[in-house]
Write a protein that holds these residues in place. Sequence first.
Motif, PDB file in Angstrom:
ATOM      1  N   GLU A  89       0.754  -1.136   0.216  1.00 48.50           N
ATOM      2  CA  GLU A  89       0.297  -0.077   0.130  1.00 48.50           C
ATOM      3  C   GLU A  89       1.162   1.690   0.413  1.00 48.50           C
ATOM      4  OE1 GLU A  89      -3.039   2.872  -0.461  1.00 48.50           O
ATOM      5  OE2 GLU A  89      -2.995   0.510  -0.723  1.00 48.50           O
ATOM      6  N   GLU A  90       2.149   1.605   0.686  1.00 41.92           N
ATOM      7  CA  GLU A  90       2.788   2.897   0.837  1.00 41.92           C
ATOM      8  C   GLU A  90       3.192   2.333  -0.849  1.00 41.92           C
ATOM      9  OE1 GLU A  90       5.638   3.213   4.731  1.00 41.92           O
ATOM     10  OE2 GLU A  90       5.324   1.786   3.254  1.00 41.92           O
ATOM     11  N   PHE A  91       3.884   1.862  -1.440  1.00 36.21           N
ATOM     12  CA  PHE A  91       4.201   2.162  -2.703  1.00 36.21           C
ATOM     13  C   PHE A  91       3.634   2.406  -3.756  1.00 36.21           C
ATOM     14  CE2 PHE A  91       6.156   0.025  -7.075  1.00 36.21           C
ATOM     15  CZ  PHE A  91       7.260  -0.043  -6.892  1.00 36.21           C
ATOM     16  N   LEU A  92       1.676   2.174  -3.870  1.00 32.59           N
ATOM     17  CA  LEU A  92       0.856   2.819  -4.305  1.00 32.59           C
ATOM     18  C   LEU A  92       0.187   3.499  -4.285  1.00 32.59           C
ATOM     19  CD1 LEU A  92      -1.454  -1.053  -4.553  1.00 32.59           C
ATOM     20  CD2 LEU A  92       0.266  -0.371  -6.104  1.00 32.59           C
ATOM     21  N   SER A  93       0.579   4.071  -3.150  1.00 33.13           N
ATOM     22  CA  SER A  93       0.023   5.308  -2.158  1.00 33.13           C
ATOM     23  C   SER A  93       0.746   6.592  -3.031  1.00 33.13           C
ATOM     24  CB  SER A  93      -0.158   5.688  -0.787  1.00 33.13           C
ATOM     25  OG  SER A  93      -0.264   6.363  -0.279  1.00 33.13           O
ATOM     26  N   LEU A  94       2.059   6.187  -3.310  1.00 38.97           N
ATOM     27  CA  LEU A  94       3.162   7.510  -3.835  1.00 38.97           C
ATOM     28  C   LEU A  94       2.501   7.623  -5.120  1.00 38.97           C
ATOM     29  CD1 LEU A  94       5.321   8.490  -3.048  1.00 38.97           C
ATOM     30  CD2 LEU A  94       6.741   6.963  -3.414  1.00 38.97           C
ATOM     31  N   ILE A  95       2.297   6.395  -5.919  1.00 36.92           N
ATOM     32  CA  ILE A  95       2.168   6.278  -7.197  1.00 36.92           C
ATOM     33  C   ILE A  95       0.454   7.548  -7.107  1.00 36.92           C
ATOM     34  CG2 ILE A  95       0.982   4.966  -9.306  1.00 36.92           C
ATOM     35  CD1 ILE A  95       2.302   2.626  -8.328  1.00 36.92           C
ATOM     36  N   ARG A  96      -0.681   6.657  -6.432  1.00 41.33           N
ATOM     37  CA  ARG A  96      -1.969   7.893  -6.418  1.00 41.33           C
ATOM     38  C   ARG A  96      -0.839   8.752  -6.648  1.00 41.33           C
ATOM     39  NH1 ARG A  96      -2.874   4.045  -2.867  1.00 41.33           N
ATOM     40  NH2 ARG A  96      -4.102   2.310  -4.177  1.00 41.33           N
ATOM     41  N   PRO A 114       1.798  -2.503 -11.081  1.00 39.89           N
ATOM     42  CA  PRO A 114       1.266  -1.210  -9.509  1.00 39.89           C
ATOM     43  C   PRO A 114       0.802  -0.375  -9.944  1.00 39.89           C
ATOM     44  CG  PRO A 114       3.573  -1.322 -10.133  1.00 39.89           C
ATOM     45  CD  PRO A 114       2.929  -1.991 -11.183  1.00 39.89           C
ATOM     46  N   VAL A 115       1.363   0.010 -11.306  1.00 43.31           N
ATOM     47  CA  VAL A 115       0.591   1.759 -11.990  1.00 43.31           C
ATOM     48  C   VAL A 115      -1.204   1.145 -11.736  1.00 43.31           C
ATOM     49  CG1 VAL A 115       0.658   3.478 -13.307  1.00 43.31           C
ATOM     50  CG2 VAL A 115       2.670   2.319 -11.971  1.00 43.31           C
ATOM     51  N   GLY A 116      -1.363   0.538 -12.909  1.00 46.79           N
ATOM     52  CA  GLY A 116      -2.776  -0.203 -13.137  1.00 46.79           C
ATOM     53  C   GLY A 116      -3.782  -1.061 -11.673  1.00 46.79           C
ATOM     54  N   LYS A 117      -2.867  -1.496 -10.728  1.00 47.99           N
ATOM     55  CA  LYS A 117      -3.658  -1.766  -8.608  1.00 47.99           C
ATOM     56  C   LYS A 117      -3.592  -0.685  -8.369  1.00 47.99           C
ATOM     57  CE  LYS A 117      -3.050  -5.685  -5.446  1.00 47.99           C
ATOM     58  NZ  LYS A 117      -4.292  -5.302  -5.791  1.00 47.99           N
ATOM     59  N   VAL A 120      -4.559   4.318 -10.889  1.00 47.00           N
ATOM     60  CA  VAL A 120      -4.635   5.603 -11.801  1.00 47.00           C
ATOM     61  C   VAL A 120      -4.846   5.074 -13.484  1.00 47.00           C
ATOM     62  CG1 VAL A 120      -3.016   7.126  -9.825  1.00 47.00           C
ATOM     63  CG2 VAL A 120      -2.016   5.500 -11.584  1.00 47.00           C
ATOM     64  N   LEU A 121      -4.469   3.323 -13.731  1.00 41.96           N
ATOM     65  CA  LEU A 121      -4.446   3.723 -15.127  1.00 41.96           C
ATOM     66  C   LEU A 121      -5.989   3.342 -15.528  1.00 41.96           C
ATOM     67  CD1 LEU A 121      -1.514   1.805 -16.364  1.00 41.96           C
ATOM     68  CD2 LEU A 121      -3.086   4.237 -17.028  1.00 41.96           C
ATOM     69  N   THR A 122      -6.796   3.720 -15.084  1.00 38.14           N
ATOM     70  CA  THR A 122      -7.911   2.673 -14.692  1.00 38.14           C
ATOM     71  C   THR A 122      -9.534   3.941 -15.723  1.00 38.14           C
ATOM     72  OG1 THR A 122      -8.849   1.927 -12.526  1.00 38.14           O
ATOM     73  CG2 THR A 122     -10.550   2.764 -13.579  1.00 38.14           C
TER      74      THR A 122
END
Length: 197
Positions: A89-96, A114-117, A120-122
């Motif tokens: 989640e920390e990794f994904l949150s940073l992408i967001r 991870p960008v998809g997960k 933000v790519l939806t």
Amino acid sequence: MKKVLLLLANGFEAYEASVFTDVLGWNEYEGDGTTQIVTCGMHKQLKSTWGFTVIPEIQVNTVDVSNYVALAIPGGFEEAGFYQDAYHEEFLSLIRQFDEAGKYIATICVGALPVGKSGVLTRRKGTTYHLNNQLRQKQLASYGVDIVNQPVVVDGNIITSSCPATALDVAFILLERLTSVENCQRVKSLMGFQDIE
């Protein structure tokens, strides 16, 4: 200085990370001098897919997104533990956070997953590793991404690519977006990828 955060998951592919350090590094010294790369990870020490060890400069939980103009994410291997970090989640949150700020996000190969997960790519276009029965592309599609079967796909601020062979293309696209077409061509020439005119 335009700082680019190189976000590394354990099990990252060293080659895919190195294209960002080399292209942006060449620009810092031989191009327009405006880019700088900062390595980041979830751990104090990271191992690449093939065992190459890296000590990131900063940790994910200390990143101030306002200090950076772009995020770069190389892919990696499941067998080397890539998704344990990349799906954290920390990794994904940073992408967001980078996407919410409208900053560039450049990925290579399965770095798109991870960008998809993250969400933000939806409903946007993207691609990822395309071989082995398109398993990784199907995974990316499961996050609501419109898969495009091209080597590199750019949708707004997000750059995705299909395999390690596209790595340099992604790094040069990012450099061009952060500087200029002319500056990018100059760096390519100085690196020997095309003749200097």
